[in-house]
Design a protein around this motif. Structure first.
Motif, PDB file in Angstrom:
ATOM      1  N   ALA A  72     -13.592  -1.339   0.222  1.00  0.00           N
ATOM      2  CA  ALA A  72     -12.720  -1.107  -0.938  1.00  0.00           C
ATOM      3  C   ALA A  72     -13.367  -0.122  -1.909  1.00  0.00           C
ATOM      4  O   ALA A  72     -12.703   0.790  -2.431  1.00  0.00           O
ATOM      5  N   ALA A 119      -9.006  -8.033  -4.227  1.00  0.00           N
ATOM      6  CA  ALA A 119      -9.471  -6.691  -3.843  1.00  0.00           C
ATOM      7  C   ALA A 119      -9.617  -6.490  -2.343  1.00  0.00           C
ATOM      8  O   ALA A 119      -9.278  -5.420  -1.826  1.00  0.00           O
ATOM      9  N   PRO A 120     -10.147  -7.469  -1.586  1.00  0.00           N
ATOM     10  CA  PRO A 120     -10.359  -7.221  -0.151  1.00  0.00           C
ATOM     11  C   PRO A 120      -9.086  -7.152   0.684  1.00  0.00           C
ATOM     12  O   PRO A 120      -9.139  -6.721   1.843  1.00  0.00           O
ATOM     13  N   SER A 150     -15.852  -6.142   3.232  1.00  0.00           N
ATOM     14  CA  SER A 150     -14.551  -5.791   2.664  1.00  0.00           C
ATOM     15  C   SER A 150     -14.710  -5.142   1.292  1.00  0.00           C
ATOM     16  O   SER A 150     -13.993  -4.187   0.961  1.00  0.00           O
ATOM     17  N   TYR A 151     -15.659  -5.628   0.500  1.00  0.00           N
ATOM     18  CA  TYR A 151     -15.914  -5.015  -0.809  1.00  0.00           C
ATOM     19  C   TYR A 151     -16.441  -3.592  -0.638  1.00  0.00           C
ATOM     20  O   TYR A 151     -16.039  -2.672  -1.365  1.00  0.00           O
ATOM     21  N   TRP A 206      -5.646   5.315  -6.579  1.00  0.00           N
ATOM     22  CA  TRP A 206      -5.853   4.930  -5.191  1.00  0.00           C
ATOM     23  C   TRP A 206      -5.758   6.090  -4.215  1.00  0.00           C
ATOM     24  O   TRP A 206      -6.045   5.912  -3.027  1.00  0.00           O
ATOM     25  N   ASN A 243       0.802  -1.232   0.000  1.00  0.00           N
ATOM     26  CA  ASN A 243       0.000   0.000   0.000  1.00  0.00           C
ATOM     27  C   ASN A 243       0.834   1.281   0.000  1.00  0.00           C
ATOM     28  O   ASN A 243       0.295   2.360   0.253  1.00  0.00           O
ATOM     29  N   LYS A 279      -7.158  -2.953  -0.084  1.00  0.00           N
ATOM     30  CA  LYS A 279      -7.822  -1.732  -0.523  1.00  0.00           C
ATOM     31  C   LYS A 279      -8.666  -1.152   0.605  1.00  0.00           C
ATOM     32  O   LYS A 279      -9.494  -1.826   1.192  1.00  0.00           O
ATOM     33  N   GLY A 280      -8.430   0.124   0.881  1.00  0.00           N
ATOM     34  CA  GLY A 280      -9.136   0.773   1.966  1.00  0.00           C
ATOM     35  C   GLY A 280      -8.417   0.702   3.294  1.00  0.00           C
ATOM     36  O   GLY A 280      -8.885   1.255   4.295  1.00  0.00           O
ATOM     37  N   HIS A 324     -13.218   3.390  -0.607  1.00  0.00           N
ATOM     38  CA  HIS A 324     -11.886   3.970  -0.793  1.00  0.00           C
ATOM     39  C   HIS A 324     -11.708   4.446  -2.241  1.00  0.00           C
ATOM     40  O   HIS A 324     -11.175   5.543  -2.482  1.00  0.00           O
TER      41      HIS A 324
END
Length: 340
Positions: A322, A234-235, A318-319, A137, A122, A238-239, A325
């Motif tokens: 993401a 993705a989970p 989690s989605y 991002w 990240n 991200k975020g 974010h």
């Protein structure tokens, strides 16, 4: 300050010793052998079904099944790349070439990209997974965008899942491009394996199916494969925290604070190839995937004792995080459009 740094530096060492004492860092040849055999049977079964079904629209069911199996092959290749299966680099590289041959995913390209990601998750300056590309991002990545790229970035949150259907094609393109960019250590070997895959794959499609159905099969198979892969990865980060140049984090905090675990039990474990234990995987990348759930309570307790936030949630949460974010990162472009 030096004393404090020394204590912080030992935080992961203590956790690592505990994991080693429990035998969780040892390779599990039976586990990976059984897993590889099952994936191999599924892959062989999928292609056998393809040839048996022949010229029929039922092939779209086969395409969907093979998309799932291709992802499982990729997850197994991921474990091989992290030296979870074989002790030596040579053996890992040789086995890793199966990804080139079986699913058209370049081992050398993936190793280069994924190694840099693990070193600095990240981090916008060092992690290729958060470098600006089709998606951005951070707000700073959004502001220079113009034209069509700006339009995509502006609405990238609602476009994210539809865009994942192109991820399979992107993986193939990136694998081939890496052969000419000095990224791959053995470009001729890897290129030959990729060429063999593409020739065999396309040859099978156009041998068994008429051109129209072959193209539809390809679109469904590659689209679902990319979608599945994207939904698994993705989970993971991200975020979560995106460290800046002024953030001085030791290894333990860098890996834990930038990662997210996904709850869900055995079904999610299989669905995500064990990568739902992302915190544990980033702390112990060479630990067999099957041991990550076992080390999880140890990691949670260790983080709690140090006051380090350890975050996990359900898959759909989690989605949502993401996507939130992604929406936030595109805010400068939406604000600019509103002013113009």
């Amino acid at each position: 300050m030096a004393a404090q740094t020394a204590v912080r530096g030992s935080d992961f060492a203590r956790l690592s010793r505990q994991a080693a004492e429990l035998g969780l860092l040892r390779r599990r040849p039976v586990y990976h052998g059984v897993r590889a055999a099952l994936v191999g049977v599924l892959l062989l079964g999928g292609w056998t079904a393809f040839f048996l079904v022949g010229d029929s629209w039922y092939q779209l069911v086969v395409a969907a099944f093979l998309a799932l199996v291709f992802a499982q092959v990729a997850f197994l290749g991921h474990d091989i790349g992290h030296r979870q299966v074989f002790r030596t680099k040579r053996a890992s590289e040789s086995a890793g070439l199966s990804g080139n041959l079986l699913i058209g995913l370049g081992y050398g390209w993936w190793m280069d990209k994924h190694t840099r990601h693990h070193a600095n998750p990240n981090d916008v300056d060092h992690d290729p997974d958060v470098a600006p590309g089709a998606l951005i991002w951070t707000g700073d990545q959004a502001r220079p965008r113009r034209g069509f790229a700006a339009l995509i970035s502006r609405w990238q949150a609602p476009l994210f899942f539809p865009m994942l259907f192109l991820e399979g094609l992107n993986l193939h393109v990136a694998s081939v491009q890496s052969l000419f960019r000095g990224v791959v250590r053995r470009p001729l070997v890897e290129g030959g394996a990729l060429l063999a895959h593409f020739a065999g794959y396309l040859g099978a499609l156009f041998l068994v199916l008429p051109p129209g159905k072959a193209l539809v099969f390809l679109a469904v198979h590659k689209g679902l494969w990319g979608f599945y892969m994207g939904c698994v990865f993705a989970p993971n980060h991200k975020g979560m925290l995106m460290p800046g140049p002024d953030d001085k984090l030791d290894f333990l905090r860098k890996q834990v604070l930038t990662s997210r675990n996904v709850r869900g039990g055995p079904f999610v474990d299989v669905l995500m190839g064990g990568l739902n234990y992302q915190i544990e995987h980033h702390l112990f990348p060479s630990m067999p995937t099957g041991n990550l759930r076992k080390v999880r309570p140890l990691v949670r307790a260790h983080c709690a004792s140090l006051g380090i936030p350890y975050y996990e949630c359900g898959l759909f949460r989690s989605y949502a995080e993401a996507l939130s974010h992604l929406h936030e990162a595109g805010a400068p472009l939406r604000a600019g459009a509103a002013r113009s």
